[in-house]
Design an enzyme around this catalytic site. Sequence first.
Site, PDB file in Angstrom:
ATOM      1  N   LYS A 272      17.864 -80.279 -53.736  1.00  0.00           N
ATOM      2  CA  LYS A 272      18.977 -80.423 -53.093  1.00  0.00           C
ATOM      3  C   LYS A 272      20.323 -79.732 -53.427  1.00  0.00           C
ATOM      4  CE  LYS A 272      22.451 -83.999 -51.930  1.00  0.00           C
ATOM      5  NZ  LYS A 272      22.764 -85.501 -52.273  1.00  0.00           N
ATOM      6  N   ASP A 277      30.332 -83.133 -52.955  1.00  0.00           N
ATOM      7  CA  ASP A 277      29.930 -83.951 -51.557  1.00  0.00           C
ATOM      8  C   ASP A 277      31.320 -84.869 -51.827  1.00  0.00           C
ATOM      9  OD1 ASP A 277      29.179 -85.608 -49.859  1.00  0.00           O
ATOM     10  OD2 ASP A 277      27.718 -86.659 -51.090  1.00  0.00           O
ATOM     11  N   LYS A 284      34.170 -90.586 -49.401  1.00  0.00           N
ATOM     12  CA  LYS A 284      33.918 -91.186 -50.567  1.00  0.00           C
ATOM     13  C   LYS A 284      35.012 -91.863 -51.036  1.00  0.00           C
ATOM     14  CE  LYS A 284      29.741 -88.874 -52.258  1.00  0.00           C
ATOM     15  NZ  LYS A 284      28.962 -89.859 -52.449  1.00  0.00           N
ATOM     16  N   ASP A 295      26.181 -82.823 -57.426  1.00  0.00           N
ATOM     17  CA  ASP A 295      25.266 -83.164 -56.090  1.00  0.00           C
ATOM     18  C   ASP A 295      24.286 -81.950 -55.887  1.00  0.00           C
ATOM     19  OD1 ASP A 295      24.411 -85.317 -54.664  1.00  0.00           O
ATOM     20  OD2 ASP A 295      25.755 -84.858 -53.000  1.00  0.00           O
ATOM     21  N   ASP A 354      28.089 -89.328 -45.060  1.00  0.00           N
ATOM     22  CA  ASP A 354      27.753 -89.160 -46.590  1.00  0.00           C
ATOM     23  C   ASP A 354      26.288 -89.366 -47.073  1.00  0.00           C
ATOM     24  OD1 ASP A 354      28.412 -89.046 -49.396  1.00  0.00           O
ATOM     25  OD2 ASP A 354      28.856 -91.116 -49.562  1.00  0.00           O
ATOM     26  N   GLU A 356      24.137 -87.225 -46.546  1.00  0.00           N
ATOM     27  CA  GLU A 356      23.910 -85.556 -45.958  1.00  0.00           C
ATOM     28  C   GLU A 356      22.836 -85.041 -46.545  1.00  0.00           C
ATOM     29  OE1 GLU A 356      25.017 -85.213 -49.778  1.00  0.00           O
ATOM     30  OE2 GLU A 356      26.081 -86.351 -48.535  1.00  0.00           O
ATOM     31  N   ARG A 358      19.921 -85.961 -47.294  1.00  0.00           N
ATOM     32  CA  ARG A 358      18.541 -86.024 -46.466  1.00  0.00           C
ATOM     33  C   ARG A 358      18.402 -84.884 -45.246  1.00  0.00           C
ATOM     34  NH1 ARG A 358      19.570 -92.360 -45.731  1.00  0.00           N
ATOM     35  NH2 ARG A 358      20.651 -91.727 -47.730  1.00  0.00           N
TER      36      ARG A 358
END
Length: 503
Positions: A272, A277, A284, A295, A354, A356, A358
């Site tokens: 990933k 993020d 967030k 991230d 959020d 994201e 996946r």
Amino acid sequence: MNISVTATPVKKIKTELLVVPFTTGALKKNADGILQDLGYDAVVLRDFKADAGELVILYGAAGKAIAARAALLGMGEGKKVTDFRKAAAALALKAMDMKIESVAVDFSGVKGFASSAKSSVASICSAFIEGCYTGSYRFDRLKSDKLKKKKDESDKTKEISELVLRAEPAQLSAVEDGLAAGIITGSCQNMARDLVNLPGNLLQAEDISAAAVESGKRCGFEVNVFGKEEIEALGMGGLLAVNRGSQHPPTFTVLDYKPEGKVAKTVALVGKGVTFDSGGISLKPSEGMGEMKSDMSGAASVIGAVEAVARLGLPIRVIGLIPATDNMPSGSATKPGDVITTYSGITVEVGNTDAEGRLILADALTYAKKQYNPDVIIDLATLTGACIVALGYTVAGLFSNDDRLADDIFEAGQITGEKVWRMPLWEEYDEMIKSDVADVSNLGARGAGSVTASRFLEKFIDGHKKWAHIDIAGPSFSAKGAKVSGATGFGVRLLVELLKKWS
């Protein structure tokens, strides 16, 4: 750091710091004699327990001791390889704090260490060198010292410039092999840490791709970078949806290491690569958001692992796949409730922007299966806070559809200290990610967040029978206050050990 091996007698080695390692068993047997022979007072042993990573600094009398300073280094019981790595990290950290540039370690008893740990001399030495890299790591490239009124050279931390391992002649070859492997794995792990520690304004998707390209040039493997137009042509709707709010284009990078000769196995590693993020429209909280530069830890670890495998020359074809973008809010950003079509053709209702990671992994997993059909697919991702709630900050969550694969990953984690714990992946959880308007939702019902995220990912492997997802949200980054805060490079050692096992 210049690292070497020698069979020169300990008393003839010139160094700033002589390190004498002890297991708890060896401490009880002959520590007094060893210290007295080297010219040091054994009285210090009263408080030394030889716990893994425990250090006691000794100062010898002029003309009596063989070095001005010596260190007793605890190796614990010596029954776990991880104890040697932990001890080395503590040593490196202490040496740098003391501004010591030259260190010699008496590894004359390494054969006994290996026997106690039911391991090999090479493995013990490799773990020790990895620990030295871990403990000596600093990320200070962005510091200028411009605000200091007076620059004091004595305040500057010095790096260890020379590390010598002393071994018996019969063990030299094995020690050298372990040293070489440890240098590769340790340096690749630190390379991954460097990438993760870069702030979001200095690391975009294109920078991750550039790092992969540079790695390929150094180590002789192929790297192919897909830009936004190519990603659109492929129909990677998950990656494009996350990127919609960004001012920076996404990339999809494929690293392909093909060994010479017979290939034992083909493995796809998916990382990933969310460079920052914010949560997107589902923003967030501000507290801790700065750490969301991490991230893309999965992507960094995949680059590090592929480079390590290439440098080690393992007979495994390794394909690294990195979907990369930041996740930002804007007038053009994907909204909660939007429906997207992924590379697989599966439609997804975006319940929360959020969630994201996946979405971009979904495209990469399908691509890995369709384009390469590898023997094994493994993805690494800082995917869910729910995994941190379940397992904390030191252990990664492991999800797999194959018991043997899960066992191999677990075992590699025990050896490397990058531990994983297997979590359920049962079909009953599918009820929690159903959508009324699309094939699946990216947001599960309350509870079991790491499990529902994994069930989501499994839908995009196109029926592959040997897949594992490793959620590294907890152990990938250490908050301020830790001995060495920031990126850990979690996953590099784990993957390299796993691929060695399959070689």
